[in-house]
Motif scaffolding. Structure first.
Motif, PDB file in Angstrom:
ATOM      1  N   TRP A 488      30.558  49.648  60.967  1.00 46.16           N
ATOM      2  CA  TRP A 488      31.051  48.281  61.204  1.00 46.16           C
ATOM      3  C   TRP A 488      32.171  47.886  60.224  1.00 46.16           C
ATOM      4  N   PHE A 489      32.145  48.506  59.047  1.00 51.13           N
ATOM      5  CA  PHE A 489      33.173  48.200  58.051  1.00 51.13           C
ATOM      6  C   PHE A 489      34.454  49.008  58.307  1.00 51.13           C
ATOM      7  N   GLY A 490      34.443  49.848  59.326  1.00 54.66           N
ATOM      8  CA  GLY A 490      35.617  50.668  59.616  1.00 54.66           C
ATOM      9  C   GLY A 490      35.674  51.922  58.764  1.00 54.66           C
ATOM     10  N   GLN A 491      34.553  52.255  58.121  1.00 56.10           N
ATOM     11  CA  GLN A 491      34.543  53.450  57.272  1.00 56.10           C
ATOM     12  C   GLN A 491      33.998  54.645  58.046  1.00 56.10           C
ATOM     13  N   LYS A 492      34.493  55.836  57.684  1.00 54.04           N
ATOM     14  CA  LYS A 492      33.881  57.053  58.206  1.00 54.04           C
ATOM     15  C   LYS A 492      32.571  57.247  57.457  1.00 54.04           C
ATOM     16  N   VAL A 493      31.550  57.677  58.149  1.00 56.59           N
ATOM     17  CA  VAL A 493      30.273  57.912  57.453  1.00 56.59           C
ATOM     18  C   VAL A 493      29.884  59.372  57.611  1.00 56.59           C
ATOM     19  N   SER A 494      29.022  59.823  56.741  1.00 57.41           N
ATOM     20  CA  SER A 494      28.638  61.235  56.787  1.00 57.41           C
ATOM     21  C   SER A 494      27.818  61.505  58.048  1.00 57.41           C
ATOM     22  N   LEU A 495      27.813  62.759  58.443  1.00 54.51           N
ATOM     23  CA  LEU A 495      27.056  63.153  59.629  1.00 54.51           C
ATOM     24  C   LEU A 495      25.578  62.802  59.457  1.00 54.51           C
ATOM     25  N   ASP A 496      25.087  62.915  58.225  1.00 52.79           N
ATOM     26  CA  ASP A 496      23.676  62.647  57.978  1.00 52.79           C
ATOM     27  C   ASP A 496      23.325  61.172  58.235  1.00 52.79           C
ATOM     28  N   VAL A 497      24.337  60.304  58.110  1.00 50.73           N
ATOM     29  CA  VAL A 497      24.088  58.889  58.411  1.00 50.73           C
ATOM     30  C   VAL A 497      24.329  58.625  59.897  1.00 50.73           C
ATOM     31  N   SER A 498      25.445  59.137  60.423  1.00 51.74           N
ATOM     32  CA  SER A 498      25.806  58.787  61.807  1.00 51.74           C
ATOM     33  C   SER A 498      24.861  59.407  62.832  1.00 51.74           C
ATOM     34  N   ARG A 499      24.279  60.569  62.525  1.00 49.39           N
ATOM     35  CA  ARG A 499      23.483  61.307  63.513  1.00 49.39           C
ATOM     36  C   ARG A 499      22.348  60.461  64.108  1.00 49.39           C
ATOM     37  N   TRP A 500      21.788  59.557  63.305  1.00 48.76           N
ATOM     38  CA  TRP A 500      20.643  58.768  63.793  1.00 48.76           C
ATOM     39  C   TRP A 500      21.083  57.769  64.867  1.00 48.76           C
TER      40      TRP A 500
END
Ligand code: CUO
Length: 656
Positions: A488-500
């Motif tokens: 939501w902040f426009g940041q890329k996140v790690s796969l470990d966070v986004s995967r869920w």
């Protein structure tokens, strides 16, 4: 045989849709039949006696009362009827029992038992029930639409009534009301719970394979999809409810029950409150025990044994415990956290039951997803599952790779004229819902065409083109997921966070190395159901011999509406990533008897599993993104590919 099929189909459709009315064309069947006179025609005579006893002593819920599956007394009555209907040893008895019971049982209580029986009886395979929202439109539509439908009926004026989403622009949550209030989504959810009832008993016979895991996964995906819709509308992902914190968002359903009572409205920032039979402290106690079980990796069974959760199917056991279902290893000790969460929310505006306020939308599976608190409750529940999954060891290379198989390229192509590769289009369309059943037709017999028109998310059809380089000839399973590229902040996140937050788009077996797969073949979705008038006209034409009547015994009512396959995206385009994972079919399937062709015939496998058989794909649901990914660089093996794509929401349906 064909004619019998048509008659059977039409009779069940009529009996289901006529549930609101006392008189119907079924009168002819009523005269001479009473279940008590034919006890030898039922598998479970005790259930028949129990149901008949309740009816004859006037103990059944009255026709005007509100049936709630979460009310133990209402449920017990419904189960007695279900067991009677399900246990009828031939179709004739089943049908006559249904006709008999229909006039003597609360309409929604009857409809629920009857629908679950139809879905599970061998001799009813292939029967399509009309869409839920046309059988009981009241619970899917807003009060103003029902009121205008009555006006149209009284003045005999064919009418199309626009239905708006609830709330106003002053409420940011309204931006995603199109998703939670989607009648197809509510219908899918209601059907999932009919295919996998929490009250299902082992001795009914039908296998409910991995029911607890499906409970986790279907709701996990609903929350992930809601979050993707929120991000598409510049809203942060949904926050989990907590028992001690205010329920920040209120909700005004603007809908009424058939008996005229309104679904209660919940103002903003209400706190959970004790009910006469359930306290907030109980919830914390049960949840504490579940958390202890997850942390220790063991659940305690009712007879004092410890059962490990640290296996592939530990999630199934945990799902049964959390829901809680009759398959829970220890319902007394772990309670029924999820079900009680629905009840606490439903009754939060009149917890002491002083004002006779009827249950809220959260107490019915047909209406629950309308309330933003549904997704907040399920995020809370989902976090318990995540806690468990995060304690399992990450997949190692041998579990992830598919030796000799490399995904060379992935492309996504829209089918409309002006499509750009790897850019997908969504839009809102209009759909008409037949309201014939929303109004009492006993006074005005002639047909008046009354419809509601609703706006729904839809998308341009598209296809995946996947090129695989394989050193050996092997069958494979393709697993496709979609996830927002930025938070939501426009940041890329790690796969470990986004995967869920990944959304499953499709999962299918293949035999070839150049794979072209159309979006509408997705195994997580089902096509738009036919409306009741369409179904009946088809039946009548078949009876006149004008068309062939065909059965599809694989038909499922459960499944996400295909229109909702993609999240909305943004008018300016929203960045997503598509993840394609190809795994070894022979290693994944649960039995060597399963063939690629058989697996291809299972519809809506993704969220709805198999109605009464083994789920052929033995991998955990959500594989390989369901476990921690501590090292992103080493995670992607040659049998996986990631593609950047954009989803753009446009005002009008693109030209085909
Ligand atoms: Cu489906 Cu909470 O189980 O809604």
């Amino acid at each position: 045989m064909k004619l019998i099929g048509v008659l059977l189909f039409s009779a069940c459709v009529v009996i289901a849709t006529a549930v609101q009315q006392k008189d119907s064309e079924l009168t002819a069947y009523k005269e001479s039949f009473s279940p008590l006179n034919y006890l030898n025609r039922y598998k479970d005579a005790a259930a028949v006696r129990q149901y008949m006893g309740l009816v004859e002593t006037g103990k059944m819920l009255s026709r005007d009362d509100i049936f709630s599956l979460f009310n133990p007394c209402h449920r017990q009555q419904m189960i007695a009827l279900f067991e009677t209907l399900y246990g009828a040893t031939d179709f004739d008895t089943f049908f006559k029992t249904a006709v008999w019971a229909r006039d003597r049982t609360n309409p929604r209580q009857f409809l629920y038992a009857f629908s679950v029986a139809i879905l599970h009886r061998e001799d009813c395979r292939g029967i399509k029930l009309p869409p839920q929202y046309e059988i009981t439109p009241h619970v899917f539509l807003t009060t103003d639409v029902v009121r205008r439908a009555y006006q149209a009926k009284m003045t005999r004026t064919p009418t199309v009534i626009p239905m708006k989403f609830t709330g106003s622009v002053n409420n940011p949550e309204q931006r995603v009301a199109y998703f939670g209030e989607d009648i197809g989504l509510n219908s899918h959810h209601a059907h999932w719970h009919m295919d996998f009832p929490f009250w299902w008993k082992q001795d009914y016979g039908a296998v409910k394979d991995r029911k607890g895991e499906l409970f986790f996964y279907m709701h996990h995906q609903a929350v992930a999809r809601f979050d993707a819709e929120r991000l598409s509308n510049d809203l942060p992902v949904v926050q989990p409810l907590e028992w001690d914190s205010p329920i920040v968002e209120g909700f005004a359903p603007g809908a009424s029950y058939e008996n005229g009572q309104e679904f209660p409205m919940r103002p903003d920032n209400m706190q959970f409150a004790d009910l006469p039979f359930l306290t907030v402290q109980d919830m914390k106690l049960y949840e504490g025990r579940i958390r202890d079980a997850v942390s220790s990796g063991f659940v305690r069974t009712a007879d004092g044994r410890l059962v490990s959760l640290n296996s592939t199917y530990g999630i199934n056991c945990l799902g049964e415990v959390v829901e809680s279902s009759t398959h829970s290893v220890n319902p007394v000790y772990y309670g029924q956290l999820h079900n009680d969460g629905h009840v606490l929310l439903s009754k939060v505006t009149d917890p002491k039951q002083r004002y006779g306020v009827p249950p809220g939308v959260m107490e019915h599976f047909e209406t629950a997803t309308r309330d933003p608190a549904f997704f907040r409750l399920h995020k809370h529940v989902d976090n318990l599952f995540k806690l468990h999954k995060d304690l399992l060891p990450p997949y190692d290379l041998s579990e992830l790779e598919f030796p000799g198989v490399r995904v060379e390229a992935v492309k996504v192509l829209g089918t409309c004229k002006a499509s750009t590769p790897n850019q997908l289009i969504t839009y809102f369309d209009e759909s008409h819902i037949d309201l014939g059943n929303a109004v009492d037709t006993s006074t005005y017999k002639e047909m008046v065409d009354i419809k509601a028109v609703v706006s729904r998310l839809n998308h341009e059809p598209f296809k995946y083109v996947i090129t695989v380089n394989s050193k050996r000839s092997a069958n494979a399973i393709v697993r496709i997921y979609l996830g927002p590229k930025y938070n939501w902040f426009g940041q890329k996140v790690s796969l470990d966070v986004s995967r869920w937050g990944f959304i499953e788009l499709d999962r299918f077996p293949v035999k070839h190395t150049v794979i072209t797969r159309n979006s509408d073949q997705s195994t997580v979705t089902i096509p738009e159901p036919k409306s009741y008038p369409e179904m009946m006209s088809e039946v009548q034409r078949a009876m006149r011999g004008e068309v062939e009547f065909t059965y599809d015994s694989h038909y499922r009512h459960c499944g996400l509406p295909h229109r909702l396959l993609l999240p909305k995206g943004k008018p300016e385009g929203m960045d997503f990533k598509l993840y394609v994972v190809i795994t070894d079919f022979d290693k994944d399937v649960v039995s060597s008897d399963v063939t690629v062709d058989e697996l291809n015939h299972i519809s809506s496998l993704g969220y709805c599993g198999v109605l009464d058989g083994k789920i052929p794909d033995g991998r955990p649901m959500g594989f390989p993104f369901d476990r921690r990914i501590p090292n992103e660089e080493q995670f992607f093996t040659p049998n996986m590919k990631v593609l950047d794509l954009v989803i753009k929401n446009v005002r009008q349906k693109p030209m085909e």
